[in-house]
Scaffold this motif. Structure first.
Motif, PDB file in Angstrom:
ATOM      1  N   GLU A 235       0.839  -1.197   0.000  1.00 27.43           N
ATOM      2  CA  GLU A 235       0.000   0.000   0.000  1.00 27.43           C
ATOM      3  C   GLU A 235       0.878   1.253   0.000  1.00 27.43           C
TER       4      GLU A 235
ATOM      5  N   ARG B 130     -10.755  -4.423   3.100  1.00 29.82           N
ATOM      6  CA  ARG B 130      -9.576  -4.737   3.915  1.00 29.82           C
ATOM      7  C   ARG B 130      -8.702  -3.505   4.091  1.00 29.82           C
TER       8      ARG B 130
ATOM      9  N   ARG C  66      -6.813  -0.509  10.981  1.00 32.20           N
ATOM     10  CA  ARG C  66      -7.869  -1.010  10.099  1.00 32.20           C
ATOM     11  C   ARG C  66      -9.277  -1.069  10.715  1.00 32.20           C
TER      12      ARG C  66
ATOM     13  N   LYS D 123     -16.185   0.936  10.631  1.00 28.79           N
ATOM     14  CA  LYS D 123     -16.945   1.648  11.664  1.00 28.79           C
ATOM     15  C   LYS D 123     -16.906   3.148  11.338  1.00 28.79           C
TER      16      LYS D 123
ATOM     17  N   ASP E  87      -1.729 -11.390  11.397  1.00 30.38           N
ATOM     18  CA  ASP E  87      -2.804 -12.224  10.844  1.00 30.38           C
ATOM     19  C   ASP E  87      -2.302 -13.390  10.000  1.00 30.38           C
TER      20      ASP E  87
HETATM   21  C1  LIG Z   1     -12.471  -3.631   8.237  1.00 33.14           C
HETATM   22  C2  LIG Z   1     -11.758  -4.311   9.357  1.00 33.14           C
HETATM   23  C3  LIG Z   1     -12.247  -4.200  10.654  1.00 33.14           C
HETATM   24  C4  LIG Z   1     -11.610  -4.844  11.709  1.00 33.14           C
HETATM   25  N1  LIG Z   1     -12.120  -4.695  12.963  1.00 33.14           N
HETATM   26  C5  LIG Z   1     -11.531  -5.326  14.001  1.00 33.14           C
HETATM   27  C6  LIG Z   1     -12.056  -5.192  15.305  1.00 33.14           C
HETATM   28  O1  LIG Z   1     -13.030  -4.485  15.533  1.00 33.14           O
HETATM   29  N2  LIG Z   1     -11.449  -5.852  16.306  1.00 33.14           N
HETATM   30  C7  LIG Z   1     -10.357  -6.645  16.097  1.00 33.14           C
HETATM   31  O2  LIG Z   1      -9.859  -7.251  17.057  1.00 33.14           O
HETATM   32  N3  LIG Z   1      -9.811  -6.772  14.873  1.00 33.14           N
HETATM   33  C8  LIG Z   1     -10.389  -6.135  13.816  1.00 33.14           C
HETATM   34  N4  LIG Z   1      -9.844  -6.259  12.560  1.00 33.14           N
HETATM   35  C9  LIG Z   1      -8.644  -7.097  12.379  1.00 33.14           C
HETATM   36  C10 LIG Z   1      -7.338  -6.332  12.550  1.00 33.14           C
HETATM   37  O3  LIG Z   1      -7.384  -5.102  11.905  1.00 33.14           O
HETATM   38  C11 LIG Z   1      -6.211  -7.186  12.006  1.00 33.14           C
HETATM   39  O4  LIG Z   1      -6.058  -8.276  12.887  1.00 33.14           O
HETATM   40  C12 LIG Z   1      -4.877  -6.451  11.874  1.00 33.14           C
HETATM   41  O5  LIG Z   1      -4.984  -5.357  11.013  1.00 33.14           O
HETATM   42  C13 LIG Z   1      -3.800  -7.394  11.334  1.00 33.14           C
HETATM   43  O6  LIG Z   1      -2.571  -6.724  11.193  1.00 33.14           O
HETATM   44  P1  LIG Z   1      -1.406  -7.317  10.278  1.00 33.14           P
HETATM   45  O7  LIG Z   1      -0.301  -6.338  10.373  1.00 33.14           O
HETATM   46  O8  LIG Z   1      -1.175  -8.733  10.596  1.00 33.14           O
HETATM   47  O9  LIG Z   1      -1.998  -7.322   8.802  1.00 33.14           O
HETATM   48  P2  LIG Z   1      -2.408  -6.076   7.881  1.00 33.14           P
HETATM   49  O10 LIG Z   1      -2.841  -4.942   8.728  1.00 33.14           O
HETATM   50  O11 LIG Z   1      -3.331  -6.603   6.861  1.00 33.14           O
HETATM   51  O12 LIG Z   1      -1.027  -5.664   7.177  1.00 33.14           O
HETATM   52  C14 LIG Z   1      -0.450  -6.413   6.142  1.00 33.14           C
HETATM   53  C15 LIG Z   1       0.107  -5.463   5.099  1.00 33.14           C
HETATM   54  O13 LIG Z   1       0.902  -6.218   4.192  1.00 33.14           O
HETATM   55  C16 LIG Z   1       0.655  -5.785   2.877  1.00 33.14           C
HETATM   56  N5  LIG Z   1       1.002  -6.873   1.946  1.00 33.14           N
HETATM   57  C17 LIG Z   1       0.286  -7.981   1.643  1.00 33.14           C
HETATM   58  N6  LIG Z   1       0.952  -8.763   0.763  1.00 33.14           N
HETATM   59  C18 LIG Z   1       2.118  -8.136   0.504  1.00 33.14           C
HETATM   60  C19 LIG Z   1       3.255  -8.444  -0.312  1.00 33.14           C
HETATM   61  N7  LIG Z   1       3.317  -9.578  -1.028  1.00 33.14           N
HETATM   62  N8  LIG Z   1       4.291  -7.566  -0.326  1.00 33.14           N
HETATM   63  C20 LIG Z   1       4.268  -6.424   0.417  1.00 33.14           C
HETATM   64  N9  LIG Z   1       3.216  -6.085   1.202  1.00 33.14           N
HETATM   65  C21 LIG Z   1       2.163  -6.927   1.259  1.00 33.14           C
HETATM   66  C22 LIG Z   1      -0.800  -5.437   2.879  1.00 33.14           C
HETATM   67  O14 LIG Z   1      -1.104  -4.562   1.819  1.00 33.14           O
HETATM   68  C23 LIG Z   1      -0.950  -4.787   4.255  1.00 33.14           C
HETATM   69  O15 LIG Z   1      -0.701  -3.418   4.189  1.00 33.14           O
HETATM   70  C24 LIG Z   1     -10.456  -5.622  11.476  1.00 33.14           C
HETATM   71  C25 LIG Z   1      -9.960  -5.735  10.176  1.00 33.14           C
HETATM   72  C26 LIG Z   1     -10.588  -5.086   9.118  1.00 33.14           C
HETATM   73  C27 LIG Z   1     -10.056  -5.212   7.721  1.00 33.14           C
END
Ligand SMILES: Cc1cc2nc3c(=O)[nH]c(=O)nc-3n(C[C@H](O)[C@H](O)[C@H](O)COP(=O)(O)OP(=O)(O)OC[C@H]3O[C@@H](n4cnc5c(N)ncnc54)[C@H](O)[C@@H]3O)c2cc1C
Ligand code: SF4
Lengths: 392, 61
Positions: free
Chosen positions: A34, A124, A41, A46, A274
Motif C-alpha cells: 500500500e 480490507r 484497520r 466503523k 494475521d
Molecule cells: C475492516 C476491518 C475491521 C476490523 N475490525 C476489528 C475489530 O473491531 N477488532 C479486532 O480485534 N480486529 C479487527 N480487525 C482485524 C485487525 O485489523 C487485524 O487483525 C490487523 O490489522 C492485522 O494486522 P497485520 O499487520 O497482521 O496485517 P495487515 O494490517 O493486513 O497488514 C499487512 C500489510 O501487508 C501488505 N502486503 C500484503 N501482501 C504483501 C506483499 N506480497 N508484499 C508487500 N506487502 C504486502 C498489505 O497490503 C498490508 O498493508 C479488522 C480488520 C478489518 C479489515
C-alpha cells in the motif's frame, strides 16, 4: 545484519519497534504494497466508513526509535529465494535479507460466481473503504454477503447512514463461527431491531445486473436486490510470495512460540500478525491463525525479542505463547469485547444479564472457561484475561 | 511524563489497564480513569499501553 520485514501493517510496525526496543542496531527495511505508513484497520468498517476519516487520522504513531528504518511503499514481494536470501519485488527490485519477517496479513476471499463486475466491493484496506463509502453514499439499499464481524459491522454502519440492508450468508446465524448459534441468534435480533433483513443458510448462485451488480441470486431462486453488494466472506493469508521453500504454508505461516517458521531450521524466517499460525499455549497445542487486533502487537513484540535473542546467543528463544486473543466489535451502540478462544468451546453460560441486553457470557470447553464475551461490560471482563494467563 | 487520553476516542475497553494498572483503571461505572502525571520510570509500560489501545487514544509527552 539486515532484517527485511514484508508487509507494512500493524504487525510489521510492531516487529520493527520491538527490534529497536531490544537494542537491535542493524539495518531494517519494510516493504509494503500500500502507499501508506501502517494504519489502523478496525475503523474502516466503523467510523471511517460512517464519517470518512483521512489516512492521517488512521496512521499509527511511529516511535522515534524506528526513524532510521527504510520504507518501500507501493511495491510487493513476489517470490523468495531461500538459498540466495533475497526477495523479488514487483518492481523488479531484489531485497536481500539475513532475517526475513512475513507480516503480509490477509486479503478478503472473493465470491467465485458469474455475473456483474462493477458495484461489488470487499473491505480490507483504506482504498477499498473509500470506494465502498463513496458507493454507499449514493445507495438506498445494499446487499452484504457474509455475516461475520466485518459484514455485521458494515450492516450497522449502513443503517446509521440510512441505507436499507439485506445480509445474505451461508451460516445459520450471524457471527456463527466465533459466537455460536445462541449468541449469534441474539445478535441477529439486535440487527433486526434496526431493520436489517437476514437471508441465512443461503448459497449465492450469481450476480444480478449487467455491467453493475444490482443484487445477487440465490440457489433457492430468490433474488436479493441492492444498489451495491459487499462481499465479507472471510480471508486468505498472503503467503504466495513465500512458496517454493520448506515452510508450512497451509493456512498462513506455521511458526513456533518464538514466531520462527518451523522449517527449514537453518533459515531465519519469522511470521507475525494475521498471517502467522501458532499454538496458543495457555489454551492447547493446536496451531491457530487468529485475526484479532491485539495479536499483531503481541507477535511483533515476540518476534523482535526472539530475533535479537537468536542473533546474540545463536539459540531459539523458548518462551511459551502467553498471549490471550482479544477482540472487540462495535455494532450500533453496543460494544462487544472478548478474551480467549471462543471457537474451541462446546457450551456457553450467561453469567450476567441476558443475551439481548448487556451481558457477560462464558465459553466453556468441558468445565473450563476458554473464552468470555461481554456486551457493554468491558470492566467485568478484565479478571477473565488474568485468569486465562494463570490457570489454563 | 504527561499522559493524556482523548476521551472523545476512548471506548473504555480497558486494554491499557493490563499494561499499566497503576496508571489506568476502569471505574465501577466501567469508565476509564487515568493518572495524568506519571513517574518517568513507568515510561516503558505506558508506551505499551499506547500500543495496545484499539482506539489509539493515548498520548504521552
Ligand atoms: C475492516 C476491518 C475491521 C476490523 N475490525 C476489528 C475489530 O473491531 N477488532 C479486532 O480485534 N480486529 C479487527 N480487525 C482485524 C485487525 O485489523 C487485524 O487483525 C490487523 O490489522 C492485522 O494486522 P497485520 O499487520 O497482521 O496485517 P495487515 O494490517 O493486513 O497488514 C499487512 C500489510 O501487508 C501488505 N502486503 C500484503 N501482501 C504483501 C506483499 N506480497 N508484499 C508487500 N506487502 C504486502 C498489505 O497490503 C498490508 O498493508 C479488522 C480488520 C478489518 C479489515
Ligand atoms: S485501551 Fe484505549 S480505548 Fe481502551 S480504555 Fe484504554 S484508552 Fe480507552
Amino acid at each position: 545484519m539486515k532484517v527485511l520485514i514484508v508487509g507494512a501493517g500493524l504487525a510489521g510496525l510492531r516487529s520493527a519497534e520491538s527490534l529497536r526496543g531490544v537494542g537491535f542496531a542493524g539495518e531494517i527495511t519494510i516493504v509494503g504494497e500500500e502507499p501508506h505508513f501502517p494504519y489502523n484497520r478496525p475503523p474502516l468498517s466503523k467510523d471511517a466508513l460512517a464519517n470518512g476519516l483521512t489516512i492521517a487520522d488512521l496512521e499509527f504513531k511511529r516511535r522515534e526509535s524506528i526513524a532510521d528504518v527504510t520504507w518501500i511503499f507501493n511495491d510487493s514481494a513476489i517470490s523468495t529465494d531461500y538459498q540466495k536470501q533475497n526477495v523479488l519485488l514487483d518492481s523488479g527490485r531484489l531485497e536481500s535479507f539475513d532475517v526475513l519477517v512475513a507480516a503480509t496479513g490477509i486479503r478478503p476471499r472473493r465470491l467465485k460466481v458469474p455475473g456483474a463486475e462493477k458495484s461489488k466491493f470487499s473491505l480490507r484496506n483504506f482504498m477499498e473503504a473509500q470506494e465502498l463509502r463513496a458507493s454507499m453514499l449514493g445507495a438506498r439499499k445494499m446487499v452484504i454477503v457474509g455475516a461475520g464481524f466485518i459484514g455485521c459491522e458494515i450492516a450497522a454502519t449502513a443503517r446509521k447512514l440510512g441505507i436499507d440492508v439485506a445480509v445474505v450468508a451461508a451460516d445459520p446465524e450471524p457471527m456463527f463461527r466465533p459466537l455460536g448459534a445462541e449468541f449469534g441468534r441474539a445478535m441477529r435480533r439486535r440487527h433486526e431491531a434496526h431493520d436489517v433483513s437476514f437471508h441465512m443458510d443461503a448459497k449465492i448462485a450469481g450476480y444480478l445486473g449487467g455491467d453493475s451488480a444490482t443484487g445477487v441470486s440465490l440457489e433457492s431462486g430468490e433474488e436479493i436486490l441492492g444498489d451495491l453488494v459487499v462481499e465479507a466472506i472471510g480471508s486468505l493469508p498472503n503467503t504466495e510470495w513465500l512458496a517454493g521453500g520448506e515452510l508450512d504454508l497451509q493456512d498462513g505461516v506455521l511458526v513456533d512460540s518464538s514466531m520462527r517458521a518451523t522449517a527449514p531450521s537453518d533459515l531465519s524466517v519469522y511470521a507475525v500478525g494475521d498471517v502467522a499460525r501458532y499454538a496458543f499455549d495457555l489454551f492447547d497445542s493446536t496451531p491457530r491463525r487468529i485475526e484479532h487486533w491485539n495479536l499483531p502487537t503481541e507477535t511483533g513484540r515476540r518476534a523482535g525479542k526472539s530475533i535479537a535473542h537468536f542473533l546474540t546467543t545463536g539459540e531459539v528463544l523458548a518462551e511459551p505463547v502467553n498471549f490471550v486473543p482479544s477482540f472487540w466489535s462495535d455494532q450500533y451502540d453496543d460494544n462487544l469485547q472478548s478474551f480467549g478462544i471462543l471457537g474451541i468451546a462446546d457450551s456457553i453460560k450467561v453469567v450476567e444479564g441476558d443475551l439481548m441486553g448487556d451481558c457477560v457470557v462464558e465459553y466453556l470447553r468441558g468445565d473450563n472457561v476458554v473464552g468470555v464475551v461481554g456486551v457493554n461490560t468491558s470492566a467485568k471482563l478484565a479478571p477473565y484475561r488474568k485468569r486465562f494467563q494463570e490457570i489454563n | 511524563m504527561k499522559v493524556h487520553v482523548d476521551m472523545e476516542k476512548c471506548q473504555h475497553y480497558g486494554q491499557c489497564v493490563f499494561e499499566a494498572d497503576d496508571v489506568f483503571s476502569l471505574g465501577d461505572d466501567g469508565k476509564l480513569v487515568y493518572k495524568a502525571d506519571v513517574d518517568d520510570s513507568r515510561r516503558s509500560d505506558v508506551e505499551s499501553a499506547v500500543d495496545v489501545c484499539p482506539m489509539q487514544a493515548i498520548t504521552v509527552e
